[in-house]
Design a protein around this motif. Structure first.
Motif, PDB file in Angstrom:
ATOM      1  N   SER A   1      59.597  46.887 -30.542  1.00 23.97           N
ATOM      2  CA  SER A   1      58.945  45.585 -30.347  1.00 23.97           C
ATOM      3  C   SER A   1      58.317  45.044 -31.626  1.00 23.97           C
ATOM      4  CB  SER A   1      57.818  45.732 -29.328  1.00 23.97           C
ATOM      5  OG  SER A   1      56.779  46.496 -29.922  1.00 23.97           O
TER       6      SER A   1
ATOM      7  N   ALA B   1      54.104  41.202 -20.639  1.00 24.23           N
ATOM      8  CA  ALA B   1      55.144  42.226 -20.540  1.00 24.23           C
ATOM      9  C   ALA B   1      55.310  42.701 -19.095  1.00 24.23           C
ATOM     10  CB  ALA B   1      54.784  43.408 -21.439  1.00 24.23           C
TER      11      ALA B   1
ATOM     12  N   ASP C   1      59.739  42.485 -22.828  1.00 26.52           N
ATOM     13  CA  ASP C   1      58.759  42.183 -23.877  1.00 26.52           C
ATOM     14  C   ASP C   1      58.812  40.698 -24.270  1.00 26.52           C
ATOM     15  OD1 ASP C   1      57.249  42.142 -26.232  1.00 26.52           O
ATOM     16  OD2 ASP C   1      58.823  43.085 -27.430  1.00 26.52           O
TER      17      ASP C   1
ATOM     18  N   THR D   1      57.773  39.402 -27.032  1.00 28.46           N
ATOM     19  CA  THR D   1      58.197  39.291 -28.446  1.00 28.46           C
ATOM     20  C   THR D   1      59.715  39.173 -28.525  1.00 28.46           C
ATOM     21  OG1 THR D   1      56.807  41.286 -28.646  1.00 28.46           O
ATOM     22  CG2 THR D   1      57.571  40.266 -30.698  1.00 28.46           C
ATOM     23  N   MET D   2      60.376  40.146 -27.938  1.00 29.66           N
ATOM     24  CA  MET D   2      61.839  40.216 -28.014  1.00 29.66           C
ATOM     25  C   MET D   2      62.482  39.029 -27.307  1.00 29.66           C
ATOM     26  SD  MET D   2      63.284  42.653 -29.552  1.00 29.66           S
ATOM     27  CE  MET D   2      63.090  44.320 -30.140  1.00 29.66           C
TER      28      MET D   2
ATOM     29  N   PRO E   1      62.585  43.105 -33.563  1.00 21.98           N
ATOM     30  CA  PRO E   1      62.772  41.700 -33.163  1.00 21.98           C
ATOM     31  C   PRO E   1      63.720  40.939 -34.101  1.00 21.98           C
ATOM     32  CG  PRO E   1      60.479  42.313 -32.933  1.00 21.98           C
ATOM     33  CD  PRO E   1      61.169  43.473 -33.626  1.00 21.98           C
TER      34      PRO E   1
ATOM     35  N   VAL F   1      62.256  46.576 -24.550  1.00 18.78           N
ATOM     36  CA  VAL F   1      62.227  47.588 -25.602  1.00 18.78           C
ATOM     37  C   VAL F   1      62.310  48.953 -24.940  1.00 18.78           C
ATOM     38  CG1 VAL F   1      60.968  46.191 -27.269  1.00 18.78           C
ATOM     39  CG2 VAL F   1      59.673  47.590 -25.661  1.00 18.78           C
TER      40      VAL F   1
END
Ligand code: GLC
Length: 419
Positions: free
Chosen positions: A159, A283, A231, A233-234, A104, A153
């Motif tokens: 991730s 996700a 994702d 997060t990303m 990330p 990802v």
């Protein structure tokens, strides 16, 4: 001396103790190299007492940047037999021996914060770093977005949430046939019940072997891709990172039009992760199109990404009420909740800092402050562990962890408060 001052001193001692000369290891033993997003947190921690060392950290990270713009998730500066899979398994040929995937991209956001504390010497450092950040972000936009413009990802390690339930569906579609024998090193450092399972590990290694076979060539890897998951997060972290990059590009007089276009695409991508019945961003499998209903701590990075997202607050409140120490890495009501196993339940202080930053920016100062206080309590009582059981606060994973020390100094410690 108060306990808080003790902890402040200890945090600084952890950063300097994990310093290997221009870069910082996440923790001694378990993770003996430079990890990408850990390093950006480390720089932030250093900036509270040694700003020049903070700049060195990010500059060392970017010394490993590949010619295609990718900044690897691990830089293997010096060989260490205590870690698997090492440089010989990855088989990459960037400027520094490295892994072949990224992590990330929090770096731009921390670099902006460091520059804001050091505008005098920071300007020249920014001039060198901004084009490198832009090359890296462009690599994500070119090679890691899906047809709905969310960031994906292609390996769970990318991730930063290695064994989160978010990847379970995609991982189970992989047959790790032919992966061969290998010896994990992580289990020599940490109890197996707190780490990913062998089923996961076989697939992690299988994916590395595949990348190596294809020469880590993105175009070749993008054909018949075995794992590609959009994702939160990303997506939220890159969205935020682009907003911060934009501010820095303006500062050094560079055009921002390309970055503006990235921001617009990622805003659409972020919206595409909304899952109605979970009332959260989750996700999505970019190969088969199926969206997970798993709510994780990454779901609550929406505010950090700059979204108002008021509809996610009730889910955040429900989950916070179900645990003693939020934010758990997985919904305690979810079928795969495990309060000890890594990204399947434990609370991660570094992610809490990002979540609280977003909450505060979107006008939820009370929730942000409550999260800071509960994170501070965990660290003050137990020390700088990697993660914690969200139900009773039991510390877990590696000790004397760099990013836990860094976020203590820059955010959680009472001495970090600016008001
Ligand atoms: C684990 C974590 C990852 C982190 C690395 C080093 O792989 O899941 O997020 O970067 O350890 O701390």
């Amino acid at each position: 001396m108060s306990r808080q001052q003790d902890r402040d001193n200890e945090a600084r001692a952890i950063l300097t103790g994990n310093d290997r000369g221009g870069y910082t290891v996440p923790t001694d033993g378990l993770y003996p190299y430079q990890w990408n997003w850990d390093s950006a947190f480390a720089a932030f921690g250093f900036s509270t007492f040694d700003v020049s060392r903070a700049w060195d950290e990010v500059e060392t990270l970017f010394s490993g940047q590949w010619s295609n713009g990718m900044v690897p998730h691990i830089l293997f500066h010096k060989p260490d037999p205590g870690y698997f899979p090492g440089p010989d398994v990855w088989g990459c040929d960037g400027p520094i021996p490295s892994s072949g995937i990224s992590q990330p991209p929090v770096a731009a956001s921390f670099i902006r914060r460091i520059w804001e504390t050091d505008r005098a010497t920071g300007h020249a450092r920014l001039q060198a770093l901004v084009p490198k950040l832009a090359d890296w972000h462009r690599w994500f936009m070119d090679w890691r977005t899906d047809d709905q413009d969310a960031v994906c990802v292609t390996h769970p390690w990318e991730s930063g949430r290695d064994n989160a339930p978010d990847w379970d569906g995609a991982m189970s579609a992989i047959d790790p046939d032919g992966v061969g024998d290998y010896q994990r090193r992580d289990l020599g450092h940490v109890d197996a019940a707190m780490r990913p399972t062998k089923e996961d590990y076989d697939r992690y290694i299988w994916l590395v072997q595949r990348g190596r076979r294809l020469g880590w060539d993105e175009a070749a890897m993008a054909r018949d891709v075995p794992l590609k998951v959009a994702d939160p997060t990303m997506t939220f972290i890159l969205l935020r990172a682009n907003r911060d990059l934009r501010a820095m590009a303006e500062e050094i007089g560079q055009s921002t039009s390309e970055i503006d276009a990235w921001i617009r695409r990622l805003e659409a991508g972020a919206a595409s992760l909304w899952h109605e019945s979970s009332a959260a961003f989750t996700a999505r499998d970019a190969v088969d199109g199926g969206q997970e209903d798993d709510v994780s701590n990454a779901s609550f990075l929406c505010w950090y990404g700059g979204l108002a997202a008021p509809e996610a607050l009730a889910t955040y409140d429900r989950i916070s009420e179900e645990v003693t120490y939020g934010v758990p890495s997985y919904d305690p009501h979810g079928p795969d909740f495990n309060p000890r196993r890594y990204w399947r339940g434990p609370t991660w202080p570094m992610l809490n800092m990002l979540i609280a930053t977003g909450l505060a920016e979107q006008g939820h100062a009370d929730r942000a402050e409550a999260l800071r206080e509960s994170t501070a309590k965990l660290i003050a009582e137990h020390g700088f562990w990697e993660y914690f059981n969200p139900l009773d606060g039991t510390p877990a994973g590696g000790k004397r962890f760099t990013w836990t020390a860094a976020i203590w100094l820059g955010w959680a410690s009472p001495s970090a408060r600016k008001d």
